[in-house]
Each structure stands twice: as C-alpha cells, then as structure tokens.
Design an enzyme around this catalytic site. Structure first.
Site, mmCIF file in Angstrom:
data_model
loop_
_atom_site.group_PDB
_atom_site.id
_atom_site.type_symbol
_atom_site.label_atom_id
_atom_site.label_comp_id
_atom_site.label_asym_id
_atom_site.label_seq_id
_atom_site.Cartn_x
_atom_site.Cartn_y
_atom_site.Cartn_z
ATOM 1 N N ASP A 45 0.859 -1.189 0.000
ATOM 2 C CA ASP A 45 0.000 0.000 0.000
ATOM 3 C C ASP A 45 0.896 1.240 0.000
ATOM 4 O OD1 ASP A 45 -2.975 0.996 0.684
ATOM 5 O OD2 ASP A 45 -1.531 2.237 1.772
ATOM 6 N N TYR A 50 3.353 9.714 -0.382
ATOM 7 C CA TYR A 50 4.476 9.149 0.380
ATOM 8 C C TYR A 50 5.815 9.357 -0.340
ATOM 9 C CZ TYR A 50 0.509 6.562 2.449
ATOM 10 O OH TYR A 50 -0.700 6.212 3.004
ATOM 11 N N LYS A 75 -2.412 5.888 -4.373
ATOM 12 C CA LYS A 75 -3.492 6.853 -4.087
ATOM 13 C C LYS A 75 -3.177 8.189 -4.738
ATOM 14 C CE LYS A 75 -3.507 4.763 0.524
ATOM 15 N NZ LYS A 75 -2.074 4.584 0.837
ATOM 16 N N HIS A 108 -7.119 9.722 -2.188
ATOM 17 C CA HIS A 108 -6.510 9.647 -0.853
ATOM 18 C C HIS A 108 -7.385 10.312 0.229
ATOM 19 C CE1 HIS A 108 -2.246 9.261 1.027
ATOM 20 N NE2 HIS A 108 -3.164 9.028 1.944
HETATM 21 P P1 NDP Z 1 0.805 1.409 11.876
HETATM 22 O O1 NDP Z 1 -0.396 1.343 12.764
HETATM 23 O O2 NDP Z 1 1.032 0.361 10.868
HETATM 24 O O3 NDP Z 1 2.077 1.523 12.845
HETATM 25 C C1 NDP Z 1 3.381 1.701 12.360
HETATM 26 C C2 NDP Z 1 4.274 2.086 13.550
HETATM 27 O O4 NDP Z 1 4.263 1.048 14.538
HETATM 28 C C3 NDP Z 1 5.700 2.293 13.165
HETATM 29 O O5 NDP Z 1 6.212 3.319 13.995
HETATM 30 C C4 NDP Z 1 6.371 0.961 13.494
HETATM 31 O O6 NDP Z 1 7.715 1.166 13.864
HETATM 32 C C5 NDP Z 1 5.554 0.480 14.663
HETATM 33 N N1 NDP Z 1 5.382 -0.983 14.643
HETATM 34 C C6 NDP Z 1 5.037 -1.749 13.580
HETATM 35 N N2 NDP Z 1 4.912 -3.035 13.942
HETATM 36 C C7 NDP Z 1 5.176 -3.085 15.257
HETATM 37 C C8 NDP Z 1 5.210 -4.141 16.198
HETATM 38 N N3 NDP Z 1 4.934 -5.395 15.832
HETATM 39 N N4 NDP Z 1 5.530 -3.843 17.487
HETATM 40 C C9 NDP Z 1 5.814 -2.585 17.860
HETATM 41 N N5 NDP Z 1 5.786 -1.523 17.007
HETATM 42 C C10 NDP Z 1 5.478 -1.786 15.716
HETATM 43 O O7 NDP Z 1 0.785 2.866 11.219
HETATM 44 P P2 NDP Z 1 0.788 3.485 9.771
HETATM 45 O O8 NDP Z 1 0.333 4.877 9.974
HETATM 46 O O9 NDP Z 1 2.056 3.271 9.066
HETATM 47 O O10 NDP Z 1 -0.373 2.703 8.994
HETATM 48 C C11 NDP Z 1 -0.152 1.569 8.182
HETATM 49 C C12 NDP Z 1 -0.366 1.899 6.731
HETATM 50 O O11 NDP Z 1 -1.678 2.442 6.523
HETATM 51 C C13 NDP Z 1 0.554 3.009 6.191
HETATM 52 O O12 NDP Z 1 1.875 2.563 5.980
HETATM 53 C C14 NDP Z 1 -0.190 3.392 4.935
HETATM 54 O O13 NDP Z 1 0.024 2.425 3.928
HETATM 55 C C15 NDP Z 1 -1.632 3.360 5.424
HETATM 56 N N6 NDP Z 1 -2.090 4.705 5.866
HETATM 57 C C16 NDP Z 1 -3.023 5.341 5.092
HETATM 58 C C17 NDP Z 1 -3.511 6.579 5.418
HETATM 59 C C18 NDP Z 1 -4.538 7.198 4.557
HETATM 60 O O14 NDP Z 1 -4.852 8.389 4.760
HETATM 61 N N7 NDP Z 1 -5.109 6.515 3.609
HETATM 62 C C19 NDP Z 1 -3.021 7.292 6.616
HETATM 63 C C20 NDP Z 1 -2.054 6.540 7.396
HETATM 64 C C21 NDP Z 1 -1.639 5.292 7.033
HETATM 65 P P3 NDP Z 1 8.939 0.438 13.072
HETATM 66 O O15 NDP Z 1 8.859 0.912 11.650
HETATM 67 O O16 NDP Z 1 10.141 0.938 13.799
HETATM 68 O O17 NDP Z 1 8.687 -1.030 13.233
#
Ligand code: NDP
Length: 280
Positions: A45, A50, A75, A108
């Site tokens: 995704d 991004y 998006k 988006h």
């Molecule tokens: P997430 O809820 O996926 O959380 C990501 C964060 O959590 C990062 O800081 C990561 O750190 C940490 N993390 C991931 N896995 C673990 C774990 N198992 N244990 C502890 N910490 C963890 O947040 P996102 O906002 O990235 O959402 C996921 C996806 O959703 C995005 O990448 C995007 O594709 C989409 N999105 C879409 C939006 C929209 O407006 N359409 C807005 C926001 C997100 P680390 O990298 O250090 O592991």
C-alpha cells in the site's frame, strides 16, 4: 503462512494482509519492500503523497515475482483532484511504479472544503482510468458516509474499498457500517495506531492469554472483523511478527473486549476527513 484473499464486489480479490509504506523514507523504500517480499508480503500500500512509489517499483522489478502474484495499491494526491490533473497523475504513478496497471487506485482524501467540494470529478477520472485498464479496481480513502453516498448517487459506481483510520481506540463503526451497506470493504489504516494501542492493559492481558504479542492480537482483531490491514515496519523482525496472524484466533469475547476500547473521536490519531484540507 497463507494470507486469505477477500473478494471485492467487482469480482477481483485482495490479500487481507499487506505492507504499508507511509513514512518509509524514499531512499530506503526499495530495500524495505524487498525485505517485506522476503517475509512473504505480496500486497503493498503506497501513495503519491508518500513520495516512494519509485522505490516500490524498484523492489517489484528486483523481486522476480510474477506481476499476478502481487497486489499494488496507490493513491491520488490531494493536489490532483481536478479531472485533468487526476488523469495525468494516474499515468505518472504507473510510470514511477514501472507498471502498466496497478491493482487498486484510491482517492486519498475527499477534501470536502476544497475544489468547491467536487470530489465527484475526481472519482469520474478514476472510473475512466479503470475503463482504460490503468487500474483493475478503484476505491476511496477517508470518505465519510455522506461522501460515499454522493459519489455512488452521482456516478452509479461503487468503490471496492474505503481505506479509513481504524484501530481499537477508533473503531469507526459508523463508517464501517456505511461501507458494508454498499458492499465496500473497509481497509484499516494505522491498524496498531502507530504503536499507541500496544501498551493497553486489555490488549496486554489478551496477548498473554493467547501467547502472542500485542501487535499480533490487535492485527488479528482487525482480521476477524473482516477488515484489510497493512501494518508498516522498518524492522524485519516486526515485519515477521505482523505477518504471523493466521495460525491463532481470538475468542468472540476477546474480540468484543478489544472493540470495547473504542474512544470515539478522542481516539482519532490522524486528521478528521470532514475538515482536512491540506494540499501539498
Ligand atoms: P501502523 O499502525 O502500521 O504503525 C506503524 C508504527 O508502529 C511504526 O512506527 C512501526 O515502527 C511500529 N510498529 C510496527 N509493527 C510493530 C510491532 N509489531 N511492534 C511494535 N511496534 C510496531 O501505522 P501506519 O500509519 O504506518 O499505517 C499503516 C499503513 O496504513 C501506512 O503505511 C499506509 O500504507 C496506510 N495509511 C493510510 C492513510 C490514509 O490516509 N489513507 C493514513 C495513514 C496510514 P517500526 O517501523 O520501527 O517497526
């Protein structure tokens, strides 16, 4: 680990678990997505916003995986809601990704206070892109129920998904119900609330009870509710952890307990789609 495919109303299907690349720095995207492919993720995704579509494309080319094994979503950025801009920028995404077709193209954000509130022209541009074979499916992101009703009423074309913020602190039931009413699947963004739910005592207790981590329990909760998730991680260990969701299950009571953590609007971590008006 086999990831289930969910059937979309246009007859295509989508892996229920993917890998999100929001906040993956562009120079590190190709290597990060390559690791995700090695772990087993096949659904990526990304978004124009991004800035890392080119890195996703590089990882796809380097992977040696067949195109039909992959599911790629991107998006349309907030700056391109006018139909002529949207048309041009769909092509620009394909160019950056190095693909002839993506699997799913989303609007988006609805930006109801911008472009005279006309996100219908934007939706029509995605309908054209689908007709032209540039994307297999089309959908929306951050659409509130009224926004969804409007594009469906005015075009007769129903998005296959609506990607919105959903996690235990913002269960977003109203939007999920509106999606379901139209046969639209919910994609849950920030499924672990970027880590904010992982210290929750209820989630911690359930994690101890089932012998899994809080992240796995939270992601499994989404999966059992039928939503699509794509957690982001820069660490290969956490990518593996987040991928291991299909060899255990939560009881209905455990699902219910996590749903009970909802804080409504107070639980929202991102912008409110009714007022968000940011144009890069
Ligand atoms: P997430 O809820 O996926 O959380 C990501 C964060 O959590 C990062 O800081 C990561 O750190 C940490 N993390 C991931 N896995 C673990 C774990 N198992 N244990 C502890 N910490 C963890 O947040 P996102 O906002 O990235 O959402 C996921 C996806 O959703 C995005 O990448 C995007 O594709 C989409 N999105 C879409 C939006 C929209 O407006 N359409 C807005 C926001 C997100 P680390 O990298 O250090 O592991």
């Amino acid at each position: 680990m086999t990831v289930p495919n969910l059937l979309l109303h246009d007859g295509t299907s989508i892996p229920q678990l993917g890998f999100g690349v929001f906040q993956v720095p562009p120079p590190e995207t190709a290597a990060t997505v390559t690791q995700a492919f090695e772990v087993g993720y096949r659904h990526i995704d990304t978004a124009q916003m991004y800035g890392n579509e080119a890195g996703v494309g590089e990882a796809i080319r380097a992977s040696g995986l067949d195109r039909d094994e992959l599911y790629i979503t991107t998006k349309l950025n907030n700056s391109f809601h006018r139909s002529e801009d949207a048309r041009r920028e769909v092509d620009a995404s394909l160019e950056r990704l190095g693909l002839e077709q993506v699997d799913l193209f989303l609007i988006h954000w609805p930006l109801p206070t911008r472009y005279d509130g006309d996100f219908v022209q934007t939706w029509r541009a995605l309908i054209e892109a689908q007709e032209a074979g540039k994307t297999r499916s089309i959908g929306v992101s951050n659409f509130q129920p009224a926004h969804l009703d409007r594009i469906i009423d005015e075009t007769g074309v129903v998005p296959v998904v609506n990607q919105v913020e959903v996690h235990p602190y913002l269960t977003n039931e109203e939007v999920r119900a509106a999606n379901a009413k139209h046969g639209v699947l919910t994609e849950a963004w920030s499924p672990i609330a970027q880590g904010a739910v992982l210290d929750d005592p209820t989630i911690g207790e359930i994690a101890s009870a089932v012998g899994r981590t809080p992240a796995q329990v939270t992601l499994r909760w989404h999966v059992q509710r039928g939503d699509i998730v794509f957690p982001k991680s820069m660490s290969v260990e956490r990518m593996r952890e987040n991928f291991a969701l299909f060899d255990f299950a939560l009881s209905p009571e455990q699902v219910e307990a996590i749903s009970g953590l909802d804080r409504g609007e107070d639980g929202r971590t991102g912008p409110n789609p009714d007022t968000f008006d940011w144009i890069p």
